[in-house]
Design a protein around this motif. Structure first.
Motif, PDB file in Angstrom:
ATOM      1  N   VAL B 179       0.848  -1.191   0.000  1.00 19.76           N
ATOM      2  CA  VAL B 179       0.000   0.000   0.000  1.00 19.76           C
ATOM      3  C   VAL B 179       0.889   1.249   0.000  1.00 19.76           C
ATOM      4  CG1 VAL B 179      -1.488   1.382   1.493  1.00 19.76           C
ATOM      5  CG2 VAL B 179      -2.074  -1.007   0.983  1.00 19.76           C
ATOM      6  N   ALA B 183       0.881   3.974  -3.054  1.00 17.11           N
ATOM      7  CA  ALA B 183       0.499   5.348  -2.755  1.00 17.11           C
ATOM      8  C   ALA B 183       1.626   6.320  -3.113  1.00 17.11           C
ATOM      9  CB  ALA B 183       0.119   5.483  -1.288  1.00 17.11           C
ATOM     10  N   ASN B 195      -5.111   8.752   0.484  1.00 19.34           N
ATOM     11  CA  ASN B 195      -4.975   7.503  -0.260  1.00 19.34           C
ATOM     12  C   ASN B 195      -4.749   6.335   0.712  1.00 19.34           C
ATOM     13  OD1 ASN B 195      -3.658   5.353  -1.748  1.00 19.34           O
ATOM     14  ND2 ASN B 195      -3.326   6.796  -3.428  1.00 19.34           N
ATOM     15  N   TYR B 198      -7.840   5.325   2.953  1.00 18.68           N
ATOM     16  CA  TYR B 198      -8.843   4.491   2.269  1.00 18.68           C
ATOM     17  C   TYR B 198      -8.416   3.026   2.273  1.00 18.68           C
ATOM     18  CZ  TYR B 198     -11.936   7.990   0.052  1.00 18.68           C
ATOM     19  OH  TYR B 198     -12.868   8.950  -0.196  1.00 18.68           O
ATOM     20  N   LYS B 199      -7.167   2.833   1.956  1.00 19.12           N
ATOM     21  CA  LYS B 199      -6.703   1.450   1.852  1.00 19.12           C
ATOM     22  C   LYS B 199      -6.631   0.781   3.213  1.00 19.12           C
ATOM     23  CE  LYS B 199      -4.447   2.373  -2.490  1.00 19.12           C
ATOM     24  NZ  LYS B 199      -3.206   2.898  -3.108  1.00 19.12           N
ATOM     25  N   ILE B 201      -8.718   1.285   5.582  1.00 17.95           N
ATOM     26  CA  ILE B 201     -10.097   0.829   5.838  1.00 17.95           C
ATOM     27  C   ILE B 201     -10.352  -0.504   5.145  1.00 17.95           C
ATOM     28  CG2 ILE B 201     -12.554   1.302   5.387  1.00 17.95           C
ATOM     29  CD1 ILE B 201     -11.832   4.309   5.499  1.00 17.95           C
ATOM     30  N   LEU B 202      -9.968  -0.547   3.869  1.00 14.96           N
ATOM     31  CA  LEU B 202     -10.209  -1.758   3.088  1.00 14.96           C
ATOM     32  C   LEU B 202      -9.549  -2.986   3.706  1.00 14.96           C
ATOM     33  CD1 LEU B 202      -9.989  -1.240  -0.778  1.00 14.96           C
ATOM     34  CD2 LEU B 202     -11.299  -2.962   0.460  1.00 14.96           C
ATOM     35  N   ILE B 203      -8.310  -2.846   4.046  1.00 14.10           N
ATOM     36  CA  ILE B 203      -7.617  -4.014   4.599  1.00 14.10           C
ATOM     37  C   ILE B 203      -8.163  -4.367   5.974  1.00 14.10           C
ATOM     38  CG2 ILE B 203      -5.390  -5.037   5.188  1.00 14.10           C
ATOM     39  CD1 ILE B 203      -4.037  -3.168   3.293  1.00 14.10           C
ATOM     40  N   ASP B 205     -11.091  -3.891   7.142  1.00 14.56           N
ATOM     41  CA  ASP B 205     -12.377  -4.582   6.943  1.00 14.56           C
ATOM     42  C   ASP B 205     -12.160  -6.013   6.490  1.00 14.56           C
ATOM     43  OD1 ASP B 205     -13.721  -2.376   7.683  1.00 14.56           O
ATOM     44  OD2 ASP B 205     -14.606  -1.917   5.735  1.00 14.56           O
TER      45      ASP B 205
END
Lengths: 211, 211, 211, 211
Positions: B179, B183, B195, B198-199, B201-203, B205
């Motif tokens: 990541v 970025a 940037n 956001y990532k 959060i994704l990971i 989750d």
DNA sequence: TATGAATGAGAGTTCATTCAT
DNA sequence: TATGAATGAACTCTCATTCAT
């Protein structure tokens, strides 16, 4: 004539030898560290011969990157024809790309450093001279880069409600992109593809909306 | 003596000027494209002076990487002292690292290409000569690399049942790592930190187990 | 046989094409800057074919220079037959030479640089292999260079009292020679021949004795 | 400090050695045929050192040509101050220029071939880096080329009725110019200056109006 | 005779590093 | 400690020439 064919075949053979040597050495030592002399020595050809096939050292790089883009576009077109869920398309495309990159791992640091110093951009890629055999039919309007392809799939998924919408498609695309990068240089003792698959699960779990 | 102190200060001043110029230029043009002459001209010092502080051009790179590792380790130690959930520690550590890398983005392609050509490995990193002021006390057993730190946090989270266990910790670590890379070279029109968030959060989750 | 004739004609045709391409390109870009590949591409023939007609790149240059010498000698012989005043012969010969050089301006810097580095001397000029069609009959004892021809005319004029005698004939010859050179590279906005004519007047006024 | 002076002196010495070697070899073998390695070997210095003083091989050429232009302009300024007949000024300027060119004969084919391929123009000449010692004071508005200087003198002579007016000044200028060229490559067994003097007489006789 | 792919010596140029001052 | 001129190996690229077909 057979003679012309033979010559032609020899020429293609030389070109192939050069490309393969370049791929091998770029992968082993990196682009910067590989000299034209290295490549031609590996290909068992004279240094000058290199310049019968490519205009410069950078040219062969562009050639290689262009090839990858072409292959990726072909696959994408193919997948478009079958209509599936965005998740499936994404998965297929991702794994296909992974395979290509697995065989040409050296390209990623090049994409990176190119991006970094604002050198050749991914989308300004032009075929090098004498690429007839890989050239696209004029019907195909434009080559799409990795980014464009994944963006398109993800946006379709978001539009159809398959994927979460609170994270920009570009960000998700970048995550896929970065997974390739990381896996290329992984020091974990598992295969490139196994590595990739784990991460695919992780991201998919992060973006697919369960009802 | 004051005399010695002055010399000492001047010495430190020069070293600082060199390091700062190097960071600036590496970030602007990349490592390969920056010459020692460039650095010293930027630092307003003679070329030869460079070699009073660093053994080679590669040496200053190691120095910079070592600095980053030191800062990261300090932060990690600090976070260890407070006892929190692994998720929180991970988040803090991740954002802290992001900040450092944001200011020294040039290091990532170097890590990559270094890893690639099997040059200096992340863990073979040695302080360069004359680093007294940043040197660790002998009490600190070993510098931990990014990888080690994140691995440790994630394993702790898996052990405590906070994080999913069907994916190896190393893989998750690598995702975080990647990541940063992505970025660093993002062409998306948002800030590096946005940037990254956001990532994150994704990971998160993707790995946090909800009960 | 017709067969042989055809081959012969084709052979001459190729030779002519090569020579013409060379003249064109030498004139456009200069000798050094023109490559053998350039010439043969312009002639629409394969590179290798060049070496069927000329032994080397320098050889075609010699060939071209030889041709000029031959044409000049022919003209001189012709003028000799008619008996005129030296002044008239000089004028005719000068203007004839000007015309030839006008069409092959590239030769002058070559004469210069050749003379300079002691390369091929003007008088060591040999016909290149396979020049049958332009070759002189053995009856003609020797080719005369520009210098010889003009020298001879001027000496005749001095002997007959037409021209001043206080300046060596060689010097006057050289002046004519240099007029060609200068006019070849003139940046004045008049034609080569107009340029030449003005200078002819000047020199003639300087050497003809008026009674 | 003396130490700085010594260094400075050594630097000037090296620059001088390079320039002198270049002049010698350009004169012997011509510009194209002289390699940077040749020059530095003659100067007994390392190849790389060349690039501490000149940016490229072409740069040293510009430097040499610029020097000539500077010297010529100085002489012209000096002659302007004394007021004489145009004929005398012309004669002086001509002989002075002859002397300079006598010592640097190699420049003429360069002027020629440069003019030919439209390379660097005589008037676009810029001093190379680090020419402080030969640099002109800002007071001198512009360097005049040979052509400009001679043109000016001849036009003055025509205006005052000293010289014939039926021949354009530019043409006469060119004749002087070409005399230098021819004399530079003369194979006549007299000295450069004797050669030049004869031609000076010839042209003067051709242009001066006798009443 | 025609071909053009192959060749490699040799060119100009860069730059990390050294060392005398 | 500071300097920067000197260095030369190594790089990319050119092109006249060869030779198998």
């Amino acid at each position: 004539m057979a003679e012309i064919n033979r010559r032609e075949r020899k020429k293609i053979f030389s070109q192939k030898a050069i490309v393969e040597s370049a791929v091998k050495l770029f992968a082993q030592k990196g682009y910067q560290e590989t000299t034209v002399a290295d490549i031609m020595s590996e290909a068992d050809l004279g240094i000058g011969t290199f310049y019968n096939y490519f205009q410069s050292k950078e040219d062969i790089l562009k050639h290689l990157l262009f090839q990858i883009i072409v292959e990726t576009n072909d696959k994408f077109e193919e997948l478009q024809k079958e209509s599936r869920l965005a998740g499936e398309t994404l998965r297929e495309m991702f794994l296909f790309t992974a395979e290509i990159l697995d065989s040409k791992r050296f390209v990623l640091p090049l994409f990176l450093s190119a991006a970094h110093k604002g050198g050749f951009k991914e989308h300004s890629m032009e075929p090098s001279k004498d690429m007839s055999e890989t050239e696209r039919p004029a019907s195909m309007p434009k080559k799409m880069t990795f980014k464009h392809i994944f963006d398109q799939i993800i946006k379709a998924g978001q539009a159809s409600g398959e994927f979460r919408q609170d994270i920009p498609a570009e960000i998700i695309t970048e995550m896929f992109h970065s997974v390739f990068q990381a896996a290329s240089f992984s020091s974990i003792q598992i295969s490139f593809l196994a590595n990739i698959r784990y991460k695919l699960i992780l991201i998919m779990d992060g973006i697919i909306l369960k009802k």
